[in-house]
Design an enzyme around this catalytic site. Structure first.
Site, PDB file in Angstrom:
ATOM      1  N   HIS A 129       0.869  -1.177   0.000  1.00 15.22           N
ATOM      2  CA  HIS A 129       0.000   0.000   0.000  1.00 15.22           C
ATOM      3  C   HIS A 129       0.909   1.233   0.000  1.00 15.22           C
ATOM      4  CE1 HIS A 129      -2.807   2.953   1.777  1.00 15.22           C
ATOM      5  NE2 HIS A 129      -3.786   2.144   1.437  1.00 15.22           N
ATOM      6  N   ASP A 206       3.212  -4.484   7.863  1.00 17.32           N
ATOM      7  CA  ASP A 206       2.006  -3.670   7.752  1.00 17.32           C
ATOM      8  C   ASP A 206       0.825  -4.624   7.938  1.00 17.32           C
ATOM      9  OD1 ASP A 206      -0.267  -2.400   6.917  1.00 17.32           O
ATOM     10  OD2 ASP A 206       0.562  -1.650   5.025  1.00 17.32           O
ATOM     11  N   GLN A 209      -4.439  -5.010   6.975  1.00 15.15           N
ATOM     12  CA  GLN A 209      -5.476  -5.904   6.439  1.00 15.15           C
ATOM     13  C   GLN A 209      -5.542  -7.241   7.180  1.00 15.15           C
ATOM     14  OE1 GLN A 209      -7.812  -5.181   4.404  1.00 15.15           O
ATOM     15  NE2 GLN A 209      -7.043  -3.171   3.811  1.00 15.15           N
ATOM     16  N   LYS A 232     -10.188  -0.598  10.903  1.00 19.78           N
ATOM     17  CA  LYS A 232     -10.319  -1.799  10.061  1.00 19.78           C
ATOM     18  C   LYS A 232     -10.587  -3.037  10.917  1.00 19.78           C
ATOM     19  CE  LYS A 232      -7.194  -0.100   6.461  1.00 19.78           C
ATOM     20  NZ  LYS A 232      -7.970   0.238   5.279  1.00 19.78           N
ATOM     21  N   CYS A 370      -4.709   2.518  -3.705  1.00 20.56           N
ATOM     22  CA  CYS A 370      -3.426   3.006  -3.143  1.00 20.56           C
ATOM     23  C   CYS A 370      -2.311   1.982  -3.337  1.00 20.56           C
ATOM     24  CB  CYS A 370      -3.557   3.370  -1.671  1.00 20.56           C
ATOM     25  SG  CYS A 370      -4.704   4.694  -1.377  1.00 20.56           S
TER      26      CYS A 370
HETATM   27  N1  PMP Z   1      -1.728  -0.644   4.578  1.00 22.53           N
HETATM   28  C1  PMP Z   1      -2.678  -1.386   4.013  1.00 22.53           C
HETATM   29  C2  PMP Z   1      -2.344  -2.767   3.503  1.00 22.53           C
HETATM   30  C3  PMP Z   1      -3.980  -0.885   3.902  1.00 22.53           C
HETATM   31  O1  PMP Z   1      -4.931  -1.618   3.320  1.00 22.53           O
HETATM   32  C4  PMP Z   1      -4.259   0.410   4.399  1.00 22.53           C
HETATM   33  C5  PMP Z   1      -5.641   1.017   4.279  1.00 22.53           C
HETATM   34  N2  PMP Z   1      -6.282   0.777   3.074  1.00 22.53           N
HETATM   35  C6  PMP Z   1      -3.229   1.137   4.999  1.00 22.53           C
HETATM   36  C7  PMP Z   1      -1.987   0.566   5.071  1.00 22.53           C
HETATM   37  C8  PMP Z   1      -3.460   2.493   5.556  1.00 22.53           C
HETATM   38  O2  PMP Z   1      -4.332   2.438   6.638  1.00 22.53           O
HETATM   39  P1  PMP Z   1      -4.935   3.760   7.277  1.00 22.53           P
HETATM   40  O3  PMP Z   1      -5.557   4.519   6.134  1.00 22.53           O
HETATM   41  O4  PMP Z   1      -5.928   3.276   8.268  1.00 22.53           O
HETATM   42  O5  PMP Z   1      -3.813   4.512   7.882  1.00 22.53           O
END
Ligand code: PMP
Length: 413
Positions: A129, A206, A209, A232, A370
């Site tokens: 991401h 990270d 998910q 999440k 993203c």
């Molecule tokens: N890493 C991953 C794999 C994600 O899916 C996301 C959110 N889509 C993020 C980081 C960022 O998370 P947040 O927007 O809650 O900071």
């Protein structure tokens, strides 16, 4: 009672905990398949927020009055709850942030200031991401270091041979996602960590998910950092976690400065506080941290056995149904996958699919999610992504499949 009826009744009961699932969108019952973007919040979490602001609201750490004392205790209890949820060794290894993005930015900035210098390397992967991509790009450019990117295979899995080639003595850290938000791939993070550690390299995971979909045990994984977001995992927005091993966090400089993170400030210099407060400058999201406890309790009450089984059932049913349709191309065929499916219908732009599905009350995510490097790899503008949570139903998947047929009919595929 018949097992299927029992499960259906149980899910209906669970759904009652999520008021938003009762909404109609465009005159259709909401079908919410955007759980990878954010999950909905059960009443228990909403009640915790209302209770906090109605009866407990106060700032923490700096007050002798009763409310301040009470809330400081609850905030620190929340830290302890998260510690036990992910089985960290110490509660001071749990840093409250505003989400995964801030957790990774904190780690990238502070770790690289302390441990990365000119000529060093940091390894990430092509499926990250942007939140686990750009902070490392910036850190490398600031430290005159090089960012190395591990390739992914056509099926959307990490190319582990390439990963091994990248493990040189120049590498100071590996940052990798536990689960890909755009492909659904579950990465073999334990193996990655073992191999990285064999070369003396720390690993940041990270976990945005992963945290709501399987039990995470940071000591068993032996990861050096683990990042995730409250929103999440059925908790509030505005709260996230950076777990870091004490030995790294102690040596890393503060990320932000201000109130609460100091030992002593004079006109000449400042000395910083101990963990975890060194990394929590200013007023933290106190109510959100406390409400996150309710989210953790909710997950624990359901249990990961139930959650994993339920979500596997949903994703397998949806995959089987999608495979019966013509003109569907799926992206991400990992053997080990999360409840996330990315696809395109023929040459239809994902936004068009998303807009028509929305007219039917079906919420899916469209675009690059993203993860533009993933889209570049497959040479596509984006995908349609459906992502499930335990509260979704087989009937909702049936409605979605009818929706896809409708999209095809309207756009003449
Ligand atoms: N890493 C991953 C794999 C994600 O899916 C996301 C959110 N889509 C993020 C980081 C960022 O998370 P947040 O927007 O809650 O900071």
């Amino acid at each position: 009672m018949d097992k299927t009826i029992a499960i259906t009744e149980n899910i209906q009961k669970i759904r009652q905990d999520f008021p938003i699932l009762g909404r109609n969108i465009n005159n259709h019952p909401l079908v919410y398949f955007d759980n990878a973007a954010t999950t909905h919040k059960p009443r228990q979490v909403l009640d915790a927020l209302v209770h906090f602001y109605s009866h407990e609201n106060s700032n923490i750490h700096r007050g002798v009055h009763t409310l301040a004392q009470e809330v400081t205790g609850k905030y620190e209890n929340a830290r302890e709850k998260i510690r036990s949820f992910i089985n960290a060794s110490y509660s001071h290894e749990i840093i409250f942030t505003k989400g995964t993005t801030e957790s990774i930015n904190l780690a990238a900035s502070s770790f690289s200031k302390r441990f990365v210098s000119s000529g060093d390397e940091i390894v990430i992967t092509e499926m990250e991401h942007h939140s686990n991509f750009i902070p490392w790009q910036i850190a490398c450019s600031e430290r005159s270091a090089t960012l190395k990117v591990c390739r992914i295979t056509d099926s959307g899995e990490l190319d582990l041979d390439h990963f091994r080639e990248l493990l040189t003595s120049k590498v100071k850290l590996i940052a990798v996602t536990h689960i890909s938000n755009s492909l659904g791939t579950v990465n073999p993070v334990k193996k990655i960590i073992e191999e990285a550690h064999a070369s003396g390299i720390p690993v940041l995971i990270d976990g945005a998910q992963a945290i709501a979909h399987s039990r995470v045990n940071v000591q068993e994984l032996d990861c050096d950092f683990y990042c995730f977001s409250g929103h999440k995992m059925y908790g509030p927005t505005g709260i996230g976690i950076l777990y870091g091993k004490e030995k790294y966090l102690n040596d890393m400089p503060p990320y932000q400065s201000g109130g609460s993170m100091i030992k002593k400030v004079t006109v000449k210099e400042t000395t910083f506080g101990d963990l975890p407060l060194k990394f929590e400058a200013g007023t933290p999201p106190v109510g959100d941290a406390i409400a996150l406890v309710a989210a953790v309790e909710y997950i624990e009450n359901l249990g990961f056995d139930f959650i994993v089984n339920r979500e596997n059932e949903l994703v397998n049913y949806a995959l089987d149904k999608l495979e019966t349709l013509s003109d569907i191309k799926m992206y991400g065929h990992a053997k080990h996958r999360a409840p996330v499916i990315s696809f395109l219908i023929d040459t239809i732009h994902p936004y068009d699919t998303g807009i028509i599905l929305d007219k039917l009350g079906i919420a899916v995510r469209t675009g690059h999610h993203c993860t533009q490097p993933v889209m570049d790899k497959y040479n596509i503008p984006g995908t349609v992504r459906v992502s499930f949570a335990f509260y979704n139903t087989i009937e909702e998947i049936d409605a979605f499949i009818i929706g896809i047929e409708r999209v095809k009919k309207i756009l003449k595929v």
